[in-house]
Design a protein around this motif. Structure first.
Motif, PDB file in Angstrom:
ATOM      1  N   LEU A   9       4.143  -9.490   4.880  1.00 46.33           N
ATOM      2  CA  LEU A   9       2.702  -9.044   4.127  1.00 46.33           C
ATOM      3  C   LEU A   9       1.645  -9.139   4.700  1.00 46.33           C
ATOM      4  O   LEU A   9       0.766  -8.737   4.623  1.00 46.33           O
ATOM      5  CB  LEU A   9       3.561  -9.515   2.505  1.00 46.33           C
ATOM      6  CG  LEU A   9       2.456  -9.112   1.471  1.00 46.33           C
ATOM      7  CD1 LEU A   9       2.869  -7.533   1.154  1.00 46.33           C
ATOM      8  CD2 LEU A   9       2.889  -9.575   0.311  1.00 46.33           C
ATOM      9  N   ALA A  10       1.787 -10.165   4.849  1.00 49.85           N
ATOM     10  CA  ALA A  10       0.472 -11.052   5.405  1.00 49.85           C
ATOM     11  C   ALA A  10      -0.726 -10.324   6.213  1.00 49.85           C
ATOM     12  O   ALA A  10      -1.620  -9.519   6.425  1.00 49.85           O
ATOM     13  CB  ALA A  10       0.161 -12.690   6.006  1.00 49.85           C
ATOM     14  N   VAL A  11       0.315  -9.888   7.300  1.00 47.51           N
ATOM     15  CA  VAL A  11      -0.041  -9.511   8.530  1.00 47.51           C
ATOM     16  C   VAL A  11      -0.983  -8.187   7.847  1.00 47.51           C
ATOM     17  O   VAL A  11      -1.335  -7.200   8.011  1.00 47.51           O
ATOM     18  CB  VAL A  11       1.162  -9.431   9.214  1.00 47.51           C
ATOM     19  CG1 VAL A  11       0.414  -8.191  10.692  1.00 47.51           C
ATOM     20  CG2 VAL A  11       0.696 -10.910  10.495  1.00 47.51           C
ATOM     21  N   VAL A  12       0.177  -7.028   7.481  1.00 48.62           N
ATOM     22  CA  VAL A  12       0.024  -5.521   6.837  1.00 48.62           C
ATOM     23  C   VAL A  12      -1.041  -5.602   6.329  1.00 48.62           C
ATOM     24  O   VAL A  12      -2.211  -5.138   6.940  1.00 48.62           O
ATOM     25  CB  VAL A  12       1.070  -5.353   6.336  1.00 48.62           C
ATOM     26  CG1 VAL A  12       1.390  -3.913   5.688  1.00 48.62           C
ATOM     27  CG2 VAL A  12       2.319  -4.796   7.189  1.00 48.62           C
ATOM     28  N   VAL A  13      -1.461  -6.669   5.067  1.00 47.08           N
ATOM     29  CA  VAL A  13      -2.666  -6.559   4.525  1.00 47.08           C
ATOM     30  C   VAL A  13      -3.704  -6.914   5.090  1.00 47.08           C
ATOM     31  O   VAL A  13      -4.864  -6.295   4.670  1.00 47.08           O
ATOM     32  CB  VAL A  13      -1.820  -7.982   2.415  1.00 47.08           C
ATOM     33  CG1 VAL A  13      -3.543  -7.251   2.030  1.00 47.08           C
ATOM     34  CG2 VAL A  13      -0.677  -6.752   2.044  1.00 47.08           C
ATOM     35  N   GLY A  14      -3.634  -8.142   6.146  1.00 45.74           N
ATOM     36  CA  GLY A  14      -5.041  -7.960   6.418  1.00 45.74           C
ATOM     37  C   GLY A  14      -5.767  -7.407   7.734  1.00 45.74           C
ATOM     38  O   GLY A  14      -6.924  -7.225   7.677  1.00 45.74           O
ATOM     39  N   VAL A  15      -4.776  -6.113   7.324  1.00 42.59           N
ATOM     40  CA  VAL A  15      -4.690  -5.170   8.895  1.00 42.59           C
ATOM     41  C   VAL A  15      -5.369  -4.588   8.219  1.00 42.59           C
ATOM     42  O   VAL A  15      -6.444  -3.703   8.968  1.00 42.59           O
ATOM     43  CB  VAL A  15      -3.842  -5.039   9.985  1.00 42.59           C
ATOM     44  CG1 VAL A  15      -3.803  -3.822  10.752  1.00 42.59           C
ATOM     45  CG2 VAL A  15      -3.013  -5.967  11.170  1.00 42.59           C
ATOM     46  N   VAL A  16      -4.621  -3.992   6.816  1.00 44.10           N
ATOM     47  CA  VAL A  16      -5.813  -3.066   6.193  1.00 44.10           C
ATOM     48  C   VAL A  16      -6.583  -3.225   5.746  1.00 44.10           C
ATOM     49  O   VAL A  16      -7.876  -2.335   6.226  1.00 44.10           O
ATOM     50  CB  VAL A  16      -3.931  -2.635   4.963  1.00 44.10           C
ATOM     51  CG1 VAL A  16      -5.468  -1.423   4.131  1.00 44.10           C
ATOM     52  CG2 VAL A  16      -3.168  -2.260   5.928  1.00 44.10           C
TER      53      VAL A  16
END
Length: 144
Positions: A9-16
């Motif tokens: 989730l941290a990676v996905v939110v960071g990329v978005v």
């Protein structure tokens, strides 16, 4: 399993979030430093054709967009990460770096810009985004 979910989730939110910051700066850049007259910047073909007309100042906002997008994405990923470990920030930086490499392959730019962009806009900003918040106390209580 809960920790793995939080890391993903941290990676996905960071990329978005980083992508939103990137696009905001790209959009703003066209208003602050307008492209040369008659240039179509809405398509890849238009940009390819116009590249020889661009001056160094026209590359300022693309660099800032790449650097700030990566910085913000890595910072947000670190804030969401349990224990604020550096892994998700580096993954965000790597994702943006891969995007930068793909952009260079699709849209040839001057060599000086390619080098500056690929060397300074992605992994160093991921490192900095992590460092800015890694040692700070958590403001919101989140279970780990």
């Amino acid at each position: 399993m809960k920790r793995v979910f939080r890391l993903i989730l941290a990676v996905v939110v960071g990329v978005v979030v980083g992508s939103v910051a990137n696009m905001a700066l790209i959009t703003l850049g066209g208003h602050v430093i307008p492209p040369p007259a008659g240039v179509d910047t809405t398509t890849t073909e238009g940009l390819k054709a116009a590249m020889p007309l661009f001056e160094p100042r026209h590359f300022l906002f693309p660099f800032l967009a790449h650097a700030v997008g990566t910085l913000v994405g890595a910072l947000v990923a670190t804030l969401i990460t349990p224990g604020r470990t550096r892994g998700p920030a580096w993954v965000v930086g790597a994702c943006f770096l891969l995007g930068g490499i793909a952009a260079v392959a699709l849209l040839p730019s001057p060599v000086w810009f390619t080098v500056v962009d690929l060397v300074f806009a992605y992994l160093p900003m991921a490192w900095l985004g992590h460092r800015l918040v890694a040692g700070k106390p958590t403001a919101v209580c989140m279970p780990t």
